[in-house]
Scaffold this motif. Structure first.
Motif, PDB file in Angstrom:
ATOM      1  N   PRO A  99       0.817  -1.202   0.000  1.00 42.69           N
ATOM      2  CA  PRO A  99       0.000   0.000   0.000  1.00 42.69           C
ATOM      3  C   PRO A  99       0.857   1.260   0.000  1.00 42.69           C
ATOM      4  O   PRO A  99       1.958   1.271   0.541  1.00 42.69           O
ATOM      5  N   ALA A 100       0.343   2.288  -0.643  1.00 44.63           N
ATOM      6  CA  ALA A 100       1.050   3.562  -0.733  1.00 44.63           C
ATOM      7  C   ALA A 100       0.028   4.671  -0.836  1.00 44.63           C
ATOM      8  O   ALA A 100      -1.110   4.460  -1.276  1.00 44.63           O
ATOM      9  N   THR A 101       0.451   5.862  -0.430  1.00 48.57           N
ATOM     10  CA  THR A 101      -0.379   7.053  -0.556  1.00 48.57           C
ATOM     11  C   THR A 101       0.388   8.097  -1.348  1.00 48.57           C
ATOM     12  O   THR A 101       1.558   8.360  -1.059  1.00 48.57           O
ATOM     13  N   VAL A 102      -0.263   8.664  -2.334  1.00 46.06           N
ATOM     14  CA  VAL A 102       0.349   9.664  -3.200  1.00 46.06           C
ATOM     15  C   VAL A 102      -0.347  11.001  -2.982  1.00 46.06           C
ATOM     16  O   VAL A 102      -1.569  11.104  -3.109  1.00 46.06           O
ATOM     17  N   ASP A 103       0.444  12.022  -2.654  1.00 44.35           N
ATOM     18  CA  ASP A 103      -0.043  13.403  -2.593  1.00 44.35           C
ATOM     19  C   ASP A 103       0.276  14.048  -3.932  1.00 44.35           C
ATOM     20  O   ASP A 103       1.439  14.254  -4.263  1.00 44.35           O
ATOM     21  N   VAL A 104      -0.757  14.380  -4.719  1.00 45.25           N
ATOM     22  CA  VAL A 104      -0.529  14.971  -6.041  1.00 45.25           C
ATOM     23  C   VAL A 104      -0.418  16.487  -5.967  1.00 45.25           C
ATOM     24  O   VAL A 104      -0.085  17.123  -6.970  1.00 45.25           O
ATOM     25  N   GLY A 105      -0.689  17.082  -4.783  1.00 42.05           N
ATOM     26  CA  GLY A 105      -0.728  18.535  -4.713  1.00 42.05           C
ATOM     27  C   GLY A 105      -1.779  19.053  -5.674  1.00 42.05           C
ATOM     28  O   GLY A 105      -2.949  18.652  -5.628  1.00 42.05           O
ATOM     29  N   ASN A 106      -1.368  19.933  -6.587  1.00 43.02           N
ATOM     30  CA  ASN A 106      -2.241  20.367  -7.684  1.00 43.02           C
ATOM     31  C   ASN A 106      -1.493  20.189  -8.999  1.00 43.02           C
ATOM     32  O   ASN A 106      -1.607  21.007  -9.908  1.00 43.02           O
ATOM     33  N   ALA A 107      -0.697  19.116  -9.081  1.00 43.26           N
ATOM     34  CA  ALA A 107       0.152  18.867 -10.238  1.00 43.26           C
ATOM     35  C   ALA A 107      -0.555  17.946 -11.225  1.00 43.26           C
ATOM     36  O   ALA A 107      -0.794  16.773 -10.925  1.00 43.26           O
ATOM     37  N   GLY A 108      -0.877  18.468 -12.400  1.00 47.24           N
ATOM     38  CA  GLY A 108      -1.547  17.661 -13.400  1.00 47.24           C
ATOM     39  C   GLY A 108      -0.740  16.455 -13.810  1.00 47.24           C
ATOM     40  O   GLY A 108      -1.287  15.366 -14.024  1.00 47.24           O
ATOM     41  N   THR A 109       0.585  16.616 -13.922  1.00 46.51           N
ATOM     42  CA  THR A 109       1.417  15.482 -14.332  1.00 46.51           C
ATOM     43  C   THR A 109       1.387  14.367 -13.295  1.00 46.51           C
ATOM     44  O   THR A 109       1.379  13.184 -13.656  1.00 46.51           O
ATOM     45  N   VAL A 110       1.367  14.707 -12.027  1.00 49.20           N
ATOM     46  CA  VAL A 110       1.363  13.676 -10.984  1.00 49.20           C
ATOM     47  C   VAL A 110       0.009  12.977 -10.940  1.00 49.20           C
ATOM     48  O   VAL A 110      -0.078  11.741 -10.905  1.00 49.20           O
ATOM     49  N   MET A 111      -1.083  13.742 -10.938  1.00 46.39           N
ATOM     50  CA  MET A 111      -2.406  13.129 -10.805  1.00 46.39           C
ATOM     51  C   MET A 111      -2.790  12.303 -12.033  1.00 46.39           C
ATOM     52  O   MET A 111      -3.604  11.383 -11.930  1.00 46.39           O
ATOM     53  N   ARG A 112      -2.184  12.598 -13.198  1.00 44.10           N
ATOM     54  CA  ARG A 112      -2.560  11.876 -14.420  1.00 44.10           C
ATOM     55  C   ARG A 112      -1.543  10.829 -14.836  1.00 44.10           C
ATOM     56  O   ARG A 112      -1.905   9.776 -15.340  1.00 44.10           O
ATOM     57  N   PHE A 113      -0.255  11.093 -14.648  1.00 42.73           N
ATOM     58  CA  PHE A 113       0.764  10.139 -15.096  1.00 42.73           C
ATOM     59  C   PHE A 113       0.889   8.926 -14.181  1.00 42.73           C
ATOM     60  O   PHE A 113       1.298   7.854 -14.625  1.00 42.73           O
ATOM     61  N   LEU A 114       0.553   9.081 -12.886  1.00 45.74           N
ATOM     62  CA  LEU A 114       0.867   8.010 -11.947  1.00 45.74           C
ATOM     63  C   LEU A 114      -0.215   6.953 -11.736  1.00 45.74           C
ATOM     64  O   LEU A 114       0.120   5.826 -11.351  1.00 45.74           O
ATOM     65  N   PRO A 115      -1.505   7.207 -11.953  1.00 43.27           N
ATOM     66  CA  PRO A 115      -2.459   6.090 -11.859  1.00 43.27           C
ATOM     67  C   PRO A 115      -2.127   4.910 -12.777  1.00 43.27           C
ATOM     68  O   PRO A 115      -2.235   3.749 -12.338  1.00 43.27           O
ATOM     69  N   PRO A 116      -1.675   5.116 -14.042  1.00 43.09           N
ATOM     70  CA  PRO A 116      -1.256   3.956 -14.832  1.00 43.09           C
ATOM     71  C   PRO A 116      -0.059   3.230 -14.221  1.00 43.09           C
ATOM     72  O   PRO A 116       0.031   1.991 -14.310  1.00 43.09           O
TER      73      PRO A 116
END
Length: 450
Positions: A99-116
Motif C-alpha cells: 500500500p502507498a499514498t500519493v499526494d498529487v498537490g495540484n500537479a496535473g502530471t502527478v495526478m494523471r501520469f501516476l495512476p497507470p
C-alpha cells in the motif's frame, strides 16, 4: 482569500527603472523532469536525471514514486558521461508495490501520469491532493485504465481522491478516450504502455486536442528510452498512438531549461525595451515554450540563438497579436500580461481548456487585469484584450504559478502592483522573486501581510 499567512502575503512587484540587461539561468523543465522520472522508474535498469527541476511538482512526483518502491538518490555530481556537473538524481527501478499514498498537490502530471503506474504495482495506491485537484478532470485516465483492465475506486466522481488497486501487471490493449480537456490523458497512458502486457493503442475521440507539443515530448522521450511508438505524424491514423510492449532503457538524461518558465524574463525584455539572455536554450525541442521566439518577435522584439543561449531584445514598442495558442496554452497568462501593455488589441484563441487548469485561467486573467484598469473580455475559446492605462492594486493568483508571473510582468510597467501569494511560483519555478530581482538588479522586497 484564505487565512493562511502564506496566501495573504502581498509581494510588491518591482517596477523597471529602465531597460533590463541580464542573463537569467532558468531551472530545468518540469515537463521533462516528471516524464523522465516516470520513464526511469519503469526502466529495466538504473538511470540518471541531471539538472532536474527541484520544485513542488517534481518533488511530489519523486516522493510518489518512492512511496511505490522506486529508489531516487539525490546527489551533486561532477561532470561525467558528457553531462554538466551539478545536481543529479539516480533512479533505481524496483518492484512497484502498495500500500502507498500519493499526494498529487495540484500537479496535473502527478495526478494523471501516476495512476497507470499504480496499476502496475502490487497492492493499493491511494491518490489525494489539494482541494483544487478534486475539480480538475481525470475521467479520461480513470475510464481508460478501467477499459484496459485496472480496478479503481473513485466513488463515481471521475476525479480525485481515488484508489488504484494494482495487480502487479495490466493487460493493456486498445482504448478510446476524449482528451480534449487535457493532452495529459494521452501522455499518461503512453508513458506506462511499454510495461502493459499488450502495450496500448490510444484513440482520441472528441474535439481538437490541446497542447500537442506535450504529446510529442512524451513520444520523443519514450523513443529515446527504447520504446516503439507509432504516431499520426509518422503516417499513422489521425489521433491514434500505439506503443509496443518492451523493456525501457535506463538513460543518462540532461534536463533542458524550462522554456515556459523563461517566459516572464523574455517578456521583461519586451516590456522594458531591454535585453535578456537565457543560457542553454536548445536548438531543437518539443517544449511549447520555444514558440515564444516567434510570438514575442511578432509582438515587437527580436531574438538570436547562439552558443551563449537565446538572447531576446525588445524594441521599445509592444504590438497586439491575434494568435491561436491551442498548442501552447500554458503561455497564455504571460502573453495576456504583455498584451495588456501593448499599443493595439490582442485576441488569444484556442485555449478554452485553460478553464480546467490550476484555476480557471481565463476568468482569473479577466478579473485581475480588469481590476488594474484593463479591458479584457472572455470569448468562447480565449480572451480579447484592449489595452488601457493600468494602475496599481492587488493581483490575486488563485494558487496558480502562471498568474503570479503574469502579475510580475505587468508590475514592470505599472507601479503599485502587489501580488498575492507569489510563493505559489515554487510549483514550477523555485526562487522566482530572487531571480526576478536579480534580473532587475534590485534587492529582494519582502512580502507584506494583507
Amino acid at each position: 482569500m484564505t487565512g493562511n499567512p502564506e496566501h495573504t502575503a502581498l509581494w510588491p512587484a518591482p517596477s523597471a527603472s529602465g531597460p533590463v540587461d541580464a542573463t537569467v539561468t532558468v531551472p530545468g523543465s518540469k515537463s521533462v523532469t516528471n516524464r523522465g522520472l516516470v520513464l526511469a522508474a519503469l526502466a529495466a535498469e538504473p538511470g540518471w536525471l541531471r539538472r532536474p527541476l527541484r520544485s513542488r511538482d517534481t518533488l511530489l512526483m519523486a516522493e510518489a514514486l518512492r512511496a511505490m518502491g522506486v529508489g531516487i538518490e539525490e546527489t551533486v555530481s561532477s561532470a561525467t558521461a558528457g553531462a554538466d556537473g551539478g545536481e543529479a538524481w539516480r533512479i533505481i527501478p524496483a518492484g512497484l508495490h502498495g500500500p502507498a499514498t500519493v499526494d498529487v498537490g495540484n500537479a496535473g502530471t502527478v495526478m494523471r501520469f501516476l495512476p497507470p503506474v499504480a496499476a502496475l504495482a502490487d497492492g493499493p495506491v491511494r491518490f489525494d491532493g489539494d482541494p483544487r485537484s478534486y475539480e480538475r478532470p481525470l475521467h479520461g485516465v480513470i475510464d481508460a485504465l478501467r477499459a484496459l483492465g485496472a480496478r479503481i475506486d473513485d466513488d463515481g466522481r471521475g476525479a480525485l481522491p481515488l484508489t488504484v488497486h494494482g495487480g502487479g501487471a495490466l493487460d493493456g490493449g486498445s482504448v478510446e478516450i476524449d482528451a480534449s480537456s487535457s493532452s495529459q490523458f494521452v501522455s499518461a497512458l503512453l508513458l506506462s504502455a511499454p510495461r502493459f502486457n499488450q502495450g496500448v493503442e490510444v484513440r482520441h475521440v472528441g474535439a481538437a486536442l490541446p497542447s500537442l507539443p506535450h504529446i510529442r515530448m512524451t513520444v520523443d522521450m519514450l523513443r529515446s528510452a527504447g520504446a516503439r511508438v507509432d504516431t499520426p505524424e509518422a503516417g499513422g491514423e489521425p489521433n491514434v498512438w500505439r506503443v509496443t510492449p518492451s523493456a525501457l532503457l535506463g538513460r543518462d538524461l540532461v534536463v533542458e531549461p524550462d522554456l515556459s518558465n523563461a517566459q516572464p524574463f523574455l517578456a521583461a525584455a519586451l516590456v522594458t525595451g531591454g535585453r535578456v539572455t537565457v543560457p542553454d536554450w536548445p536548438e531543437r525541442t518539443t517544449q511549447p515554450g520555444d514558440a515564444l521566439r516567434q510570438i514575442f518577435t511578432e509582438m515587437g522584439g527580436s531574438c538570436e540563438l547562439t552558443d551563449a543561449g537565446l538572447t531576446f531584445t525588445g524594441s521599445g514598442c509592444i504590438h497586439g497579436i491575434d494568435v491561436d495558442l491551442g498548442d501552447v496554452g500554458e503561455l497564455t497568462p504571460g502573453i495576456a500580461a504583455v498584451a495588456a501593455l501593448a499599443d493595439s488589441e490582442s485576441v488569444l484563441r484556442g485555449v478554452a481548456h485553460l478553464r480546467l487548469h490550476e484555476t480557471d485561467r481565463l476568468a482569473a486573467l479577466t478579473k485581475e487585469i480588469n481590476g488594474l484598469g484593463g479591458d479584457v473580455t472572455e470569448t468562447e475559446d480565449g480572451l480579447r484584450i484592449r489595452p488601457r492605462p493600468l494602475h496599481g492594486g492587488v493581483f490575486h493568483t488563485y494558487d496558480d504559478h502562471r498568474l503570479a508571473t503574469a502579475a510580475a510582468i505587468i508590475g514592470l510597467a505599472v507601479e503599485g502592483v502587489r501580488v498575492e501569494n507569489v510563493a505559489t511560483t515554487a510549483k514550477t519555478l523555485p526562487d522566482f522573486p530572487d531571480l526576478w530581482s536579480g534580473m532587475l538588479g534590485t534587492s529582494v522586497a519582502p512580502a507584506r501581510r494583507a
